[in-house]
Motif scaffolding. Structure first.
Motif, PDB file in Angstrom:
ATOM      1  N   GLU A  26      -5.509   0.496   4.984  1.00 41.50           N
ATOM      2  CA  GLU A  26      -4.085   0.772   5.069  1.00 41.50           C
ATOM      3  C   GLU A  26      -3.870   2.221   5.479  1.00 41.50           C
ATOM      4  O   GLU A  26      -4.613   3.115   5.051  1.00 41.50           O
ATOM      5  N   SER A  27      -2.861   2.468   6.290  1.00 42.52           N
ATOM      6  CA  SER A  27      -2.539   3.837   6.664  1.00 42.52           C
ATOM      7  C   SER A  27      -2.020   4.577   5.438  1.00 42.52           C
ATOM      8  O   SER A  27      -1.558   3.968   4.470  1.00 42.52           O
ATOM      9  N   LEU A  28      -2.087   5.893   5.486  1.00 50.14           N
ATOM     10  CA  LEU A  28      -1.680   6.703   4.342  1.00 50.14           C
ATOM     11  C   LEU A  28      -0.222   6.469   3.979  1.00 50.14           C
ATOM     12  O   LEU A  28       0.149   6.507   2.804  1.00 50.14           O
ATOM     13  N   GLU A  29       0.597   6.205   4.966  1.00 48.79           N
ATOM     14  CA  GLU A  29       2.018   5.983   4.701  1.00 48.79           C
ATOM     15  C   GLU A  29       2.264   4.710   3.902  1.00 48.79           C
ATOM     16  O   GLU A  29       3.348   4.530   3.327  1.00 48.79           O
ATOM     17  N   ASN A  30       1.269   3.830   3.849  1.00 49.96           N
ATOM     18  CA  ASN A  30       1.383   2.597   3.075  1.00 49.96           C
ATOM     19  C   ASN A  30       0.658   2.680   1.731  1.00 49.96           C
ATOM     20  O   ASN A  30       0.402   1.651   1.097  1.00 49.96           O
ATOM     21  N   THR A  34     -15.156  -4.095  -4.491  1.00 43.59           N
ATOM     22  CA  THR A  34     -13.795  -3.823  -4.039  1.00 43.59           C
ATOM     23  C   THR A  34     -13.719  -2.407  -3.485  1.00 43.59           C
ATOM     24  O   THR A  34     -14.109  -1.457  -4.166  1.00 43.59           O
ATOM     25  N   TYR A  35     -13.211  -2.267  -2.265  1.00 40.44           N
ATOM     26  CA  TYR A  35     -13.187  -0.965  -1.601  1.00 40.44           C
ATOM     27  C   TYR A  35     -11.795  -0.666  -1.050  1.00 40.44           C
ATOM     28  O   TYR A  35     -11.194  -1.486  -0.356  1.00 40.44           O
ATOM     29  N   GLY A  36     -11.319   0.516  -1.370  1.00 35.57           N
ATOM     30  CA  GLY A  36     -10.036   0.965  -0.861  1.00 35.57           C
ATOM     31  C   GLY A  36      -8.898   0.739  -1.835  1.00 35.57           C
ATOM     32  O   GLY A  36      -8.952  -0.108  -2.729  1.00 35.57           O
ATOM     33  N   ALA A  37      -7.841   1.540  -1.643  1.00 32.80           N
ATOM     34  CA  ALA A  37      -6.684   1.488  -2.532  1.00 32.80           C
ATOM     35  C   ALA A  37      -5.980   0.142  -2.483  1.00 32.80           C
ATOM     36  O   ALA A  37      -5.558  -0.392  -3.518  1.00 32.80           O
ATOM     37  N   GLU A  38      -5.825  -0.411  -1.299  1.00 33.69           N
ATOM     38  CA  GLU A  38      -5.092  -1.678  -1.162  1.00 33.69           C
ATOM     39  C   GLU A  38      -5.816  -2.810  -1.871  1.00 33.69           C
ATOM     40  O   GLU A  38      -5.206  -3.567  -2.641  1.00 33.69           O
ATOM     41  N   ALA A  39      -7.103  -2.942  -1.624  1.00 34.21           N
ATOM     42  CA  ALA A  39      -7.872  -4.006  -2.281  1.00 34.21           C
ATOM     43  C   ALA A  39      -7.875  -3.811  -3.789  1.00 34.21           C
ATOM     44  O   ALA A  39      -7.789  -4.784  -4.552  1.00 34.21           O
TER      45      ALA A  39
END
Length: 223
Positions: free
Chosen positions: A50-54, A153-158
């Protein structure tokens, strides 16, 4: 013989420098598709760029509060934190690091987990270049997309989807602080229902989110 070996070594160094700089420039614009940590993970992988804005600013503030309060003012290395970690490690007991978010991003994207002076030297090389080429906003964006946020699990969105059932675009300060508290050891630290020291640590991070925002410690991320 010696000249031949020297030429081979020189070619290897040149290839490494060239390839590493190509990757640094490429990942300034292109999402990182996979990392060594993901490849070596024995679990099935869940990730979603996800882009930083999201990604909610609460999470940005939380990781700065938890991991690197000088993120916006250092050039990739927090010398005071490194020296303090070295002093603590010299006293014995559990080994502690003094890595910044920039160093962690360099390690997560280009290298592998684990210690050793050779890997640390490579980490310093990549840290210098991502600071010079990417800048703080891109470093934070990549960090929040490749950091391990749970088992497989990797990344903020996940991570947000796994733990809270909604997008990383709308995380409360409590949710962000609990995820940030677990980041150093995501396979061992609970995000949902933490107790004891971990719960207190999460509460401390949550209280510092306001300080980060008030004092502009996250200002470089949103320039």
């Amino acid at each position: 013989m010696a000249i031949t070996i020297a030429r081979i070594i020189a070619k290897i160094i040149l290839w490494f420098v060239g390839l590493s700089l190509i990757l640094v420039v490429l990942f300034k614009f292109v999402p990182v598709p996979v990392t060594a940590t993901m490849v070596m993970d024995e679990n099935s992988i869940t990730k979603d760029w996800e882009s930083l804005e999201n990604i909610d600013p609460n999470l940005v503030a939380a990781v700065i509060a938890a991991e690197d309060s000088k993120f916006c003012t250092h050039w990739g290395f927090d010398t005071e934190a490194i020296e303090a970690a070295a002093r603590r490690n010299a006293e014995g007991g559990r080994i502690r690091g003094g890595s910044t978010i920039s160093q962690q991003t360099a390690k997560n994207v280009f290298l592998w987990q684990g210690g050793g002076y050779f890997r640390k030297a490579l980490e310093a090389w990549f840290t210098f270049w991502i600071e010079a080429v990417w800048g703080k906003e891109r470093i934070m964006e990549v960090y929040l997309n490749v950091a391990e946020t749970g088992i497989g699990t990797y990344g903020a969105e996940a991570g947000a989807q796994r733990y809270f059932g909604h997008s990383a675009a709308r995380m409360t300060a409590d949710e962000a602080s609990r995820m940030a508290a677990a980041l150093p050891q995501p396979k061992k630290r609970a995000v949902i229902g933490p107790s004891g020291w971990l719960a207190r640590h999460g509460n401390s991070i949550e209280s510092r989110i306001g300080v980060v925002k008030r004092d502009g410690l996250d200002s470089c991320v949103y320039d």
